[in-house]
Design a protein around this motif. Structure first.
Motif, PDB file in Angstrom:
ATOM      1  N   ARG A 178      -1.388   2.063  16.220  1.00 17.58           N
ATOM      2  CA  ARG A 178      -2.485   2.096  17.210  1.00 17.58           C
ATOM      3  C   ARG A 178      -2.078   2.983  18.369  1.00 17.58           C
ATOM      4  N   THR A 179      -3.108   3.641  19.010  1.00 19.54           N
ATOM      5  CA  THR A 179      -3.109   4.232  20.308  1.00 19.54           C
ATOM      6  C   THR A 179      -4.013   3.630  21.231  1.00 19.54           C
ATOM      7  N   GLU A 180      -4.410   4.243  22.374  1.00 20.80           N
ATOM      8  CA  GLU A 180      -5.510   3.588  23.029  1.00 20.80           C
ATOM      9  C   GLU A 180      -6.900   3.738  22.529  1.00 20.80           C
ATOM     10  N   MET A 181      -6.782   4.889  21.707  1.00 17.14           N
ATOM     11  CA  MET A 181      -8.249   5.455  21.116  1.00 17.14           C
ATOM     12  C   MET A 181      -8.414   5.139  19.663  1.00 17.14           C
ATOM     13  N   VAL A 182      -7.239   5.072  18.870  1.00 15.05           N
ATOM     14  CA  VAL A 182      -7.374   5.227  17.582  1.00 15.05           C
ATOM     15  C   VAL A 182      -6.567   4.040  16.751  1.00 15.05           C
ATOM     16  N   GLU A 183      -7.148   3.573  15.884  1.00 18.43           N
ATOM     17  CA  GLU A 183      -6.311   2.596  14.811  1.00 18.43           C
ATOM     18  C   GLU A 183      -6.225   3.460  13.495  1.00 18.43           C
ATOM     19  N   THR A 184      -5.004   3.721  13.027  1.00 20.72           N
ATOM     20  CA  THR A 184      -4.749   4.440  11.917  1.00 20.72           C
ATOM     21  C   THR A 184      -4.242   3.095  10.926  1.00 20.72           C
ATOM     22  N   TYR A 185      -4.655   3.162   9.474  1.00 26.76           N
ATOM     23  CA  TYR A 185      -4.212   2.261   8.808  1.00 26.76           C
ATOM     24  C   TYR A 185      -3.276   2.961   7.728  1.00 26.76           C
ATOM     25  N   ALA A 186      -2.070   2.740   7.802  1.00 27.28           N
ATOM     26  CA  ALA A 186      -1.037   3.315   7.044  1.00 27.28           C
ATOM     27  C   ALA A 186      -1.138   2.498   5.512  1.00 27.28           C
ATOM     28  N   LEU A 187      -1.224   1.246   5.613  1.00 22.17           N
ATOM     29  CA  LEU A 187      -1.447   0.179   4.259  1.00 22.17           C
ATOM     30  C   LEU A 187      -2.593  -0.629   4.737  1.00 22.17           C
ATOM     31  N   ARG A 188      -3.343  -1.078   3.719  1.00 19.33           N
ATOM     32  CA  ARG A 188      -4.434  -1.666   3.965  1.00 19.33           C
ATOM     33  C   ARG A 188      -4.780  -2.728   2.620  1.00 19.33           C
ATOM     34  N   ASP A 189      -4.698  -3.978   2.775  1.00 15.26           N
ATOM     35  CA  ASP A 189      -4.770  -4.813   1.767  1.00 15.26           C
ATOM     36  C   ASP A 189      -3.929  -4.451   0.612  1.00 15.26           C
ATOM     37  N   PHE A 190      -2.438  -4.223   0.577  1.00 14.69           N
ATOM     38  CA  PHE A 190      -1.545  -3.679  -0.149  1.00 14.69           C
ATOM     39  C   PHE A 190      -0.868  -4.599  -0.749  1.00 14.69           C
ATOM     40  N   ASN A 191      -1.156  -4.752  -2.289  1.00  8.69           N
ATOM     41  CA  ASN A 191      -0.705  -6.042  -3.176  1.00  8.69           C
ATOM     42  C   ASN A 191       0.301  -5.345  -4.258  1.00  8.69           C
ATOM     43  N   LEU A 192       1.589  -5.826  -4.025  1.00 12.21           N
ATOM     44  CA  LEU A 192       2.522  -5.582  -5.134  1.00 12.21           C
ATOM     45  C   LEU A 192       3.391  -6.571  -5.474  1.00 12.21           C
ATOM     46  N   THR A 193       3.690  -6.788  -6.824  1.00 16.35           N
ATOM     47  CA  THR A 193       4.877  -7.521  -7.111  1.00 16.35           C
ATOM     48  C   THR A 193       5.828  -6.813  -7.856  1.00 16.35           C
ATOM     49  N   VAL A 194       7.073  -7.023  -7.680  1.00 16.76           N
ATOM     50  CA  VAL A 194       8.321  -6.239  -8.534  1.00 16.76           C
ATOM     51  C   VAL A 194       9.225  -7.385  -8.919  1.00 16.76           C
ATOM     52  N   ASN A 195       8.931  -7.606 -10.075  1.00 18.06           N
ATOM     53  CA  ASN A 195       9.974  -8.676 -10.800  1.00 18.06           C
ATOM     54  C   ASN A 195      11.261  -8.227 -11.080  1.00 18.06           C
ATOM     55  N   GLU A 196      12.342  -9.208 -10.930  1.00 16.40           N
ATOM     56  CA  GLU A 196      13.850  -9.090 -10.898  1.00 16.40           C
ATOM     57  C   GLU A 196      13.876  -8.177 -12.426  1.00 16.40           C
ATOM     58  N   GLY A 197      14.888  -7.024 -12.262  1.00 15.13           N
ATOM     59  CA  GLY A 197      15.101  -6.374 -13.245  1.00 15.13           C
ATOM     60  C   GLY A 197      14.220  -5.228 -13.711  1.00 15.13           C
ATOM     61  N   GLU A 198      13.159  -5.220 -12.825  1.00 14.03           N
ATOM     62  CA  GLU A 198      12.153  -4.111 -13.082  1.00 14.03           C
ATOM     63  C   GLU A 198      12.696  -2.672 -12.461  1.00 14.03           C
ATOM     64  N   PHE A 199      12.078  -1.486 -13.396  1.00  9.01           N
ATOM     65  CA  PHE A 199      12.262  -0.268 -12.621  1.00  9.01           C
ATOM     66  C   PHE A 199      10.901   0.323 -12.385  1.00  9.01           C
ATOM     67  N   VAL A 200      10.375   0.285 -11.153  1.00  7.68           N
ATOM     68  CA  VAL A 200       9.024   0.795 -10.786  1.00  7.68           C
ATOM     69  C   VAL A 200       9.213   2.280 -10.226  1.00  7.68           C
ATOM     70  N   ALA A 201       8.397   3.069 -10.442  1.00  7.88           N
ATOM     71  CA  ALA A 201       8.231   4.290  -9.828  1.00  7.88           C
ATOM     72  C   ALA A 201       6.598   4.135  -9.070  1.00  7.88           C
ATOM     73  N   VAL A 202       6.958   4.414  -7.554  1.00  7.16           N
ATOM     74  CA  VAL A 202       5.772   4.600  -6.841  1.00  7.16           C
ATOM     75  C   VAL A 202       5.313   5.870  -6.629  1.00  7.16           C
ATOM     76  N   THR A 203       4.141   6.326  -6.943  1.00  8.07           N
ATOM     77  CA  THR A 203       3.512   7.757  -6.665  1.00  8.07           C
ATOM     78  C   THR A 203       2.188   7.873  -5.866  1.00  8.07           C
ATOM     79  N   GLY A 204       1.855   8.877  -5.577  1.00  7.58           N
ATOM     80  CA  GLY A 204       0.526   9.194  -4.709  1.00  7.58           C
ATOM     81  C   GLY A 204       0.665  10.311  -3.946  1.00  7.58           C
TER      82      GLY A 204
END
Length: 231
Positions: free
Chosen positions: A12-38
């Motif tokens: 947040r600034t005085e004029m603007v709100e910027t959402y870097a993450l919005r309703d971000f849902n993720l589960t990583v189980n023990e022992g997994e190897f997960v690649a995150v791209t985008g």
């Protein structure tokens, strides 16, 4: 191991709100190897810094190894981060004035670990990445691939429950990148939980699961592909 539900990060600034993450849902189980791209600016780095307890989030739930971290103070977050999380950075983040062995020991010093145990852990981790012969060398005397292996050894020495890798091959040529990726795959086979941010689709394809982030939200490409095939 890692569970995020409806996570939000707002700048947040005085004029603007910027959402870097919005309703971000993720589960990583023990022992997994997960690649995150985008794409650039999609929220991958913000996710990783929050996952590593380096940055607070604005709303939602984050449980790390079953522990709700949302109400922790800075000291408690630092303690959990040091004990449970290992970081592997694109820029290696080695201290140039320390030799390889001393670089690996640095995070263990913050735990107040006795010198003998620190040295044993550092030596064991260095052997695991195949660089025991370089223990007394300085970062400037190593290749990029060797420096990244030292960075991985530094993370392993702490025996973390979770390894977070931020573009771990981004500064390496293709041969060195393959070598580092093979090491990460070996660690995964040995039981490590790994979350890796990468722009390289070939490297992402070698992970156990791919998660794609767009506009601060996560899309599980594996699940979508399965749905499309079933249809």
């Amino acid at each position: 191991m890692l569970h995020m539900e409806k996570l939000q990060k707002v700048y947040r600034t005085e004029m603007v709100e910027t959402y870097a993450l919005r309703d971000f849902n993720l589960t990583v189980n023990e022992g997994e190897f997960v690649a995150v791209t985008g794409p650039s600016g999609s929220g991958k780095t913000t996710f990783l810094t929050i996952a590593g307890l380096l940055e607070a989030f604005s709303a939602g739930t984050y449980k790390l190894d079953g522990i709700d971290v949302s109400r922790m103070g800075d000291a408690e977050r630092s303690r959990i981060r040091n004990q449970k999380i290992g970081f592997i950075f694109q820029a290696f983040n080695l201290i140039p004035d320390l030799n390889v062995l001393d670089n690996i020991e640095v995070p263990l010093r913050y735990r107040g670990m006795p010198s003998a145990e620190r040295k044993k852990r550092a030596a064991d981790a260095l052997a695991r990445v195949g660089l025991s012969a370089r223990a007394r060398h300085y970062p400037a005397e190593l290749s990029g691939g060797q420096q990244q292996r030292v960075a991985i050894a530094r993370a392993l020495a702490g025996e973390p429950r979770l390894l977070l890798a931020d573009e771990p091959t981004g500064n390496l040529d293709s041969a060195m990148a393959r070598s580092v990726m093979e090491l990460l795959e070996e660690l995964h086979r040995d039981g490590a939980t790994i979350v890796m941010v990468t722009h390289d689709p070939q490297l992402a394809a070698r992970a156990q699961r791919n998660v794609h982030v767009i506009d601060g939200q996560v899309v599980d490409l594996t699940a979508e592909l399965g749905t499309a095939i079933a249809a």
